[in-house]
Scaffold this motif. Structure first.
Motif, PDB file in Angstrom:
ATOM      1  N   TRP A 114       0.802  -1.213   0.000  1.00 37.06           N
ATOM      2  CA  TRP A 114       0.000   0.000   0.000  1.00 37.06           C
ATOM      3  C   TRP A 114       0.842   1.273   0.000  1.00 37.06           C
ATOM      4  N   ARG A 115       0.510   2.153  -0.921  1.00 40.80           N
ATOM      5  CA  ARG A 115       1.042   3.523  -0.887  1.00 40.80           C
ATOM      6  C   ARG A 115       0.349   4.304   0.227  1.00 40.80           C
ATOM      7  N   ASP A 116      -0.973   4.103   0.350  1.00 40.78           N
ATOM      8  CA  ASP A 116      -1.773   4.755   1.385  1.00 40.78           C
ATOM      9  C   ASP A 116      -2.823   3.749   1.831  1.00 40.78           C
ATOM     10  N   ALA A 129      -4.997   3.746   4.394  1.00 36.73           N
ATOM     11  CA  ALA A 129      -6.309   4.272   4.774  1.00 36.73           C
ATOM     12  C   ALA A 129      -7.196   4.516   3.554  1.00 36.73           C
ATOM     13  N   ARG A 130      -6.586   4.983   2.485  1.00 32.53           N
ATOM     14  CA  ARG A 130      -7.345   5.277   1.266  1.00 32.53           C
ATOM     15  C   ARG A 130      -7.335   4.102   0.292  1.00 32.53           C
ATOM     16  N   GLN A 131      -6.674   2.998   0.700  1.00 34.25           N
ATOM     17  CA  GLN A 131      -6.597   1.790  -0.125  1.00 34.25           C
ATOM     18  C   GLN A 131      -5.980   2.074  -1.497  1.00 34.25           C
ATOM     19  N   VAL A 132      -4.906   2.871  -1.502  1.00 30.15           N
ATOM     20  CA  VAL A 132      -4.172   3.172  -2.730  1.00 30.15           C
ATOM     21  C   VAL A 132      -2.933   2.280  -2.772  1.00 30.15           C
ATOM     22  N   THR A 182       4.198   8.502  -0.967  1.00 25.90           N
ATOM     23  CA  THR A 182       3.755   7.433  -0.079  1.00 25.90           C
ATOM     24  C   THR A 182       3.540   7.943   1.342  1.00 25.90           C
ATOM     25  N   THR A 183       2.738   7.200   2.085  1.00 30.56           N
ATOM     26  CA  THR A 183       2.633   7.380   3.528  1.00 30.56           C
ATOM     27  C   THR A 183       3.599   6.399   4.183  1.00 30.56           C
TER      28      THR A 183
END
Length: 449
Positions: free
Chosen positions: A59-61, A63-66, A224-225
């Motif tokens: 996951w890149r993010d 929480a946002r499912q990116v 990314t996060t």
């Protein structure tokens, strides 16, 4: 940054190699690793100008499912040092500095600056204490201060007036502080911000358009996060460090694709003279100029790895094999599960056609159970191995080899990340642990002493 890499880990018994093609092996490994949280990021493997493998996982993010992709942008940590070293070397080629110059020539009044040379700073032999632990301070106000711009004086306050760890030039002590000072030297010599010099000298000529410094304020889709793993299961987001905190020691961001452009410059001796690149990638005695230097299967290996809150990265170049390996992860190495070292070791084994192990899901076991397995075991006629418990982890010590971490697959079965070896503990009729079976190309019994 770890001091050395032990890629092809010595094993207890002999092994056999896999025969799958490299891209297939890599995708199988990273698909499983991404699924169980072992790797979350982007990976690139190349031979010469040919990219053999370039994919992203996790996951890149979250929480946002990116999901991550090959355009994901990561904080680099110590890979930044390869650029810092290159700027200093380019300045030396221009006759503006010499590696033998004392630090006092550029930063008058710095303690012991007349004894510390630029080469000492580059090769971690200055004795200057490392300020990195301040980035992980338990003092909340200190830790939070690094998520916004900080001054040179503020960072210097963490190490400037502390005693040297050793006499300059006498011993190796890894120090981010030395590279922080090199950034200040670059600014003093050029009259420009360190970041501007890196961009002008390297990023722009190499068209590294997705690379830079101000990650915290970066506003592009690929950013990314960063995460840390809690209890080896939960990805917890972490606020990014401001680039001014890590600065010339670790303040850059980039992508795997952009770093391949940097790898091309290193491989083709671009922007520096060939003899300068040779010096940069050679040990003096243990570190090059911006690079770690080690060996794998007798081949020279140049590398850097970055460890920042939320990020773990590796850049490896093996000249004889013309091999480049780049791993960028937006999970830090605070957990055994997210430590990138075993991942890199596995990729290297695959590239050399050696044996490796696919990632396995780990299981939590009780401290009492781990303590029951601790002891010495007779393996063969003349080898005694030790199983110990430290920090809630089961460890294996084999004479003449590093200490290995044993991960639980069940309450009785454990495995190594470094090699395709697993272990089963057995109890006798009284319930006491009496032996363990080593599973590797068959089974070998080890009796508890």
């Amino acid at each position: 940054m770890k001091r050395l890499l032990s890629f092809l880990i010595p094993v207890l018994l002999s092994t056999t190699a896999f025969t799958q093609s490299l891209p297939i092996k890599l995708d199988e490994y990273f698909t499983i690793a991404g699924r169980i949280g072992r790797f979350n990021g982007s990976v690139l493997v190349a031979r010469g100008d040919t990219i053999l493998f370039h994919k992203a996982y996790g996951w890149r993010d979250l929480a946002r499912q990116v999901p991550n992709d090959t355009n994901s942008v990561f904080q680099l940590g110590s890979i930044t040092k390869t650029f810092t070293g290159a700027v200093i070397l380019q300045l030396q080629e221009e006759g503006k500095v010499s590696l033998k110059d004392p630090l006092s020539r550029y930063l008058p009044g710095y303690p012991s600056g007349e004894k510390i040379t630029l080469e000492h700073l580059l090769t971690h032999r200055s004795g200057i204490p490392d300020f990195k632990q301040a980035l992980y301070s338990k003092d909340t106000s200190v830790a939070q201060s690094f998520s916004r711009p900080v001054s040179h004086d503020y960072i210097l306050s963490f190490f400037r007036d502390k005693p040297l760890a050793s006499e300059p030039g006498s011993q190796t002590h890894y120090s981010n502080s030395g590279y922080y000072l090199l950034g200040m030297v670059i600014e003093k010599v050029t009259g420009h911000p360190f970041e501007a010099e890196v961009r002008r000298r390297f990023l722009t000529p190499l068209q590294m358009r997705s690379s830079g410094f101000d990650f915290r304020n970066l506003r592009i889709p690929g950013r990314t996060t960063g995460y840390t793993m809690q209890r080896d299961t939960v990805m917890v987001p972490i606020a990014p460090l401001d680039s001014s905190a890590a600065y010339a020691a670790g303040g850059m961001y980039s992508t795997t694709g952009d770093l391949f452009r940097w790898a091309t410059a290193v491989r083709r001796n671009l922007l520096l003279r060939p003899e300068t690149w040779e010096e940069a990638l050679s040990g003096h005695p243990e570190w090059g100029y911006g690079w770690g230097v080690s060996e794998v299967n007798g081949d020279k290996l140049a590398y850097q790895n970055g460890n920042l809150p939320g990020y773990g990265t590796f850049f490896v170049y093996i000249p004889k094999q013309n091999l480049t390996i780049i791993l960028l992860s937006n999970i830090d190495d605070a957990s055994y599960l997210s430590d990138p070292d075993p991942v890199l070791a596995t990729v290297a084994k695959m590239a050399y056609g050696g044996p490796y192990q696919l990632p396995k899901r780990r299981r939590a076991v009780s401290p009492d159970l781990l303590n029951a397995y601790a002891g010495k075991y007779q393996l063969g006629k003349d080898k005694v191995v030790s199983v110990t418990v430290k920090g809630g982890n089961l460890l294996l010590d084999v004479p003449g080899q590093p200490t290995y971490h044993l991960f639980a697959e069940s309450t009785t079965d454990f495995f190594l990340e470094e090699a395709n070896i697993s272990f089963t503990f057995h109890r006798d009729e009284t319930g006491k642990v009496s032996r363990m079976t080593v599973h590797q190309n068959g089974d070998t019994e080890a009796t508890r002493l």
